[in-house]
Structure formats: C-alpha cells, structure tokens
Design a protein around this motif. Structure first.
Motif, mmCIF file in Angstrom:
data_model
loop_
_atom_site.group_PDB
_atom_site.id
_atom_site.type_symbol
_atom_site.label_atom_id
_atom_site.label_comp_id
_atom_site.label_asym_id
_atom_site.label_seq_id
_atom_site.Cartn_x
_atom_site.Cartn_y
_atom_site.Cartn_z
ATOM 1 N N MET A 185 0.829 -1.206 0.000
ATOM 2 C CA MET A 185 0.000 0.000 0.000
ATOM 3 C C MET A 185 0.861 1.252 0.000
ATOM 4 O O MET A 185 0.592 2.227 -0.725
ATOM 5 C CB MET A 185 -0.925 0.001 1.220
ATOM 6 C CG MET A 185 -1.996 -1.053 1.210
ATOM 7 S SD MET A 185 -3.089 -0.896 2.651
ATOM 8 C CE MET A 185 -4.244 -2.226 2.327
ATOM 9 N N ALA A 186 1.911 1.243 0.831
ATOM 10 C CA ALA A 186 2.823 2.386 0.879
ATOM 11 C C ALA A 186 3.484 2.591 -0.481
ATOM 12 O O ALA A 186 3.690 3.730 -0.927
ATOM 13 C CB ALA A 186 3.871 2.174 1.957
ATOM 14 N N THR A 206 9.242 6.217 2.095
ATOM 15 C CA THR A 206 8.838 4.869 1.683
ATOM 16 C C THR A 206 10.019 4.111 1.095
ATOM 17 O O THR A 206 10.205 2.919 1.384
ATOM 18 C CB THR A 206 7.702 4.955 0.649
ATOM 19 O OG1 THR A 206 6.580 5.636 1.230
ATOM 20 C CG2 THR A 206 7.266 3.556 0.217
ATOM 21 N N ILE A 207 10.835 4.790 0.288
ATOM 22 C CA ILE A 207 12.015 4.143 -0.284
ATOM 23 C C ILE A 207 12.969 3.709 0.816
ATOM 24 O O ILE A 207 13.480 2.578 0.822
ATOM 25 C CB ILE A 207 12.729 5.081 -1.276
ATOM 26 C CG1 ILE A 207 11.826 5.340 -2.490
ATOM 27 C CG2 ILE A 207 14.060 4.477 -1.725
ATOM 28 C CD1 ILE A 207 12.382 6.379 -3.455
ATOM 29 N N VAL A 208 13.224 4.611 1.792
ATOM 30 C CA VAL A 208 14.122 4.284 2.906
ATOM 31 C C VAL A 208 13.573 3.107 3.704
ATOM 32 O O VAL A 208 14.313 2.163 4.034
ATOM 33 C CB VAL A 208 14.325 5.504 3.824
ATOM 34 C CG1 VAL A 208 15.149 5.120 5.061
ATOM 35 C CG2 VAL A 208 15.015 6.631 3.078
ATOM 36 N N ALA A 209 12.275 3.141 4.019
ATOM 37 C CA ALA A 209 11.662 2.059 4.796
ATOM 38 C C ALA A 209 11.764 0.730 4.056
ATOM 39 O O ALA A 209 12.032 -0.314 4.666
ATOM 40 C CB ALA A 209 10.196 2.395 5.098
ATOM 41 N N GLY A 222 -5.266 8.744 5.216
ATOM 42 C CA GLY A 222 -5.933 7.562 5.755
ATOM 43 C C GLY A 222 -4.968 6.418 5.999
ATOM 44 O O GLY A 222 -5.082 5.700 6.994
ATOM 45 N N LEU A 223 -3.997 6.270 5.107
ATOM 46 C CA LEU A 223 -3.061 5.149 5.201
ATOM 47 C C LEU A 223 -2.142 5.281 6.419
ATOM 48 O O LEU A 223 -1.847 4.297 7.095
ATOM 49 C CB LEU A 223 -2.230 5.071 3.918
ATOM 50 C CG LEU A 223 -1.405 3.800 3.708
ATOM 51 C CD1 LEU A 223 -2.316 2.586 3.579
ATOM 52 C CD2 LEU A 223 -0.538 3.943 2.455
ATOM 53 N N TYR A 224 -1.683 6.509 6.682
ATOM 54 C CA TYR A 224 -0.722 6.734 7.767
ATOM 55 C C TYR A 224 -1.366 7.322 9.021
ATOM 56 O O TYR A 224 -0.652 7.755 9.925
ATOM 57 C CB TYR A 224 0.391 7.670 7.295
ATOM 58 C CG TYR A 224 1.349 7.047 6.317
ATOM 59 C CD1 TYR A 224 2.439 6.302 6.759
ATOM 60 C CD2 TYR A 224 1.186 7.202 4.939
ATOM 61 C CE1 TYR A 224 3.338 5.727 5.870
ATOM 62 C CE2 TYR A 224 2.069 6.634 4.036
ATOM 63 C CZ TYR A 224 3.138 5.900 4.507
ATOM 64 O OH TYR A 224 4.029 5.339 3.623
ATOM 65 N N LEU A 243 4.316 5.595 -5.516
ATOM 66 C CA LEU A 243 4.315 5.637 -6.978
ATOM 67 C C LEU A 243 3.322 6.665 -7.508
ATOM 68 O O LEU A 243 3.599 7.368 -8.493
ATOM 69 C CB LEU A 243 3.991 4.249 -7.546
ATOM 70 C CG LEU A 243 5.063 3.178 -7.360
ATOM 71 C CD1 LEU A 243 4.548 1.825 -7.839
ATOM 72 C CD2 LEU A 243 6.345 3.557 -8.109
ATOM 73 N N ALA A 244 2.171 6.761 -6.838
ATOM 74 C CA ALA A 244 1.160 7.746 -7.249
ATOM 75 C C ALA A 244 1.682 9.165 -7.053
ATOM 76 O O ALA A 244 1.456 10.047 -7.890
ATOM 77 C CB ALA A 244 -0.133 7.539 -6.454
#
Length: 291
Positions: free
Chosen positions: A171-172, A275-278, A202-204, A177-178
């Motif tokens: 999802m992240a 997100t890339i780092v995670a 909503g996701l975070y 990407l979006a």
C-alpha cells in the motif's frame, strides 16, 4: 506493524555517531533540566542528520553567481556536493550502503528535474551556463533530492527511529508511486495531489514514530513528521530561488516567495522518500535477520 532498524553497523561509523547512537545518561534528570538536556541533544542529532543539507546550503550562500576558479557556479556546486559526499564516506559519517541509497534518490530526483525543465513543461528553469548541465539540468540538482534522503537515513539511525502501525508495504508503495507519477501526469490529466494526500492521510493515520533524543523514547504522529520536513524543504527552496539557483516563471522579473502550495508537494515527496528508505531497511533486515 513496527518498523525498526536492527542493522546500523555502528562499528563502521564515526566516533561522533557511535556516541550519539549509544548515549549514556548523566543521571536522573527531572523537570526543566531534563527538558534542556533533551532539547540540546535533539538539536545536536538534528544538526548531525542535516550535515549534508547544511553544508550544501552553505555553499549556495557562499559561492558567487559568477562562479569560482574559472568555473561557472553550477559546476562549482557539483564539485562541492561531490566533495561533501566523499568526505562523509571517508570520515565514516556515512556508510557505503547509505551512499548507495542516496545515489538512488539522486537518479529519481534528476529524472524529475529533466522532465520539469523540458521545453514543453518549463515548470522552472536553470538559467545559468554550466559545463555539467545535461538536458538543461545541472548535475548538482540531483543532490538536492539526495539531501532529503540523506537526512531521513541519518535521522533514522541517530534517533533510533521505530515506526509503529506502518501500513502494508504494498500500500505504501502504491501511494509513493502515485505521488511520483502525479508530478509528471498532472501536466496532462490534471493534478490529483489532494486525492493522493487524502489517501496518504488515511493510510498513515495510525502510524506513529518513536524516537530517542537522549535516554527516553518520545512519540509523534508520522504524518506530522512528513509535514514538518516538507515545510523546512519549502524554506530551503525559497532560499535557493532567492539566490537564483533556479527560478520559477513568476520570479523572472523580481524574486517572490515560492507559493505556499509547494509545501504540500514537498510533504508528499517526503512520503515517497520515506517509503524508499523504509523499503530498503525492510529488505536489508530480511537479508540479515533470518525468519
């Protein structure tokens, strides 16, 4: 879901980083004394995490528009950015793994710069001459995006960050990407930034970050961290455009502040970078920590 970093490799780091990552309390601190000590160490760790950003922004202040040593300003800034990068690796202020990740951010950012400055788009421009300009973009520009990744990577280690209730990685990834795609597609099919931001909200919404300025854990909403980092990037952008490093169309006659709406764009870019780092830390953890 909690995201932690169990593979810092402290033995390969500088003495300063080892000290900051393994602080020993001076004793029991209370009240105002504790506040001052924690605030002091929070500032030291933030300054350390911002080392690449700080040194690069200092060069923006100090390098004259006419350039130095017979080189145009853009080329001087590239030399300085590379020198900072090599210095951080040599001094063990940055590991090779971190340098590789920062290189990825450089590529992602440079690709965006090339598109945004292309003839049909021209969201902004680099008006000065430079020997190291490629497709109209000076090569140092990618380091401005790499600086964001550098800060997040360094802060993650120095503050012993732990992310709680992190959303599913797939999802992240979709949100990240979006975010990146919208920087390109909004020129053709409309700007869906606020829809993406609503989905990210909503996701975070439940995600929190635990960090350790001194000897106790502190918490804050992860979304707040994204917004705050985005704000400081917006401030840095105002400084850079004031010194003419690049210009927006409305700044051609005289400088004016970068529109406040860019704050939201930077905050979304921070989400993508985070997100890339995670993901990189998740992959590394999967490799080094057997199931």
């Amino acid at each position: 879901m909690a995201v932690t970093d169990t593979t810092t490799g402290a033995g390969r780091l500088s003495f300063l980083d080892v000290y900051l990552c393994d602080l020993r309390p001076w004793g029991e601190l209370r009240g105002f004394t504790r506040f001052i000590v924690e605030f002091l160490y929070f500032g030291i760790k933030e300054a350390r995490a911002c080392l690449f950003v700080g040194l690069f922004m200092m060069s923006v202040f100090l390098v004259p528009k006419a350039g130095m040593f017979g080189l145009p300003r853009y080329d001087v800034l590239l030399v300085i950015a590379l020198a900072i990068q090599f210095f951080m690796i040599w001094s063990k202020l940055e590991t090779w793994d971190e340098a590789k990740a920062i290189g990825l951010f450089h590529i992602v950012g440079f690709a965006l710069e090339v598109f945004k400055t292309s003839g049909s788009i021209q969201s902004w421009a680099y008006p000065e001459f430079g020997y190291t300009k490629v497709f109209g973009v000076p090569l140092f520009a990618g380091f401005m995006y790499a600086a964001i990744g550098s800060y997040i990577i360094q802060a993650w280690r120095l503050f012993d960050l732990r992310i709680h209730h992190h959303p599913s990685y797939w999802m992240a990834t979709v949100i990240a990407l979006a975010v990146y795609a919208n920087f390109f597609t909004h020129h053709f099919i409309g700007d869906y930034r606020w829809y993406i931001a609503a989905c990210a909200l909503g996701l975070y919404a439940r995600a929190t970050v635990t960090f350790r300025p001194y000897d106790r854990d502190r918490k804050m909403p992860l979304l707040l961290a994204f917004v705050l980092i985005g704000f400081f990037i917006w401030l840095a952008e105002n400084i850079s455009t004031f010194f003419g490093i690049w210009t927006y169309p409305n700044q051609l006659g005289a400088w004016s502040a970068v529109h406040i709406g860019k704050w939201s764009s930077w905050s979304l870019l921070v989400i993508m970078t985070f997100t890339i780092v995670a993901h990189l830390k998740h992959i590394k953890r999967q490799i080094h920590v057997p199931e």
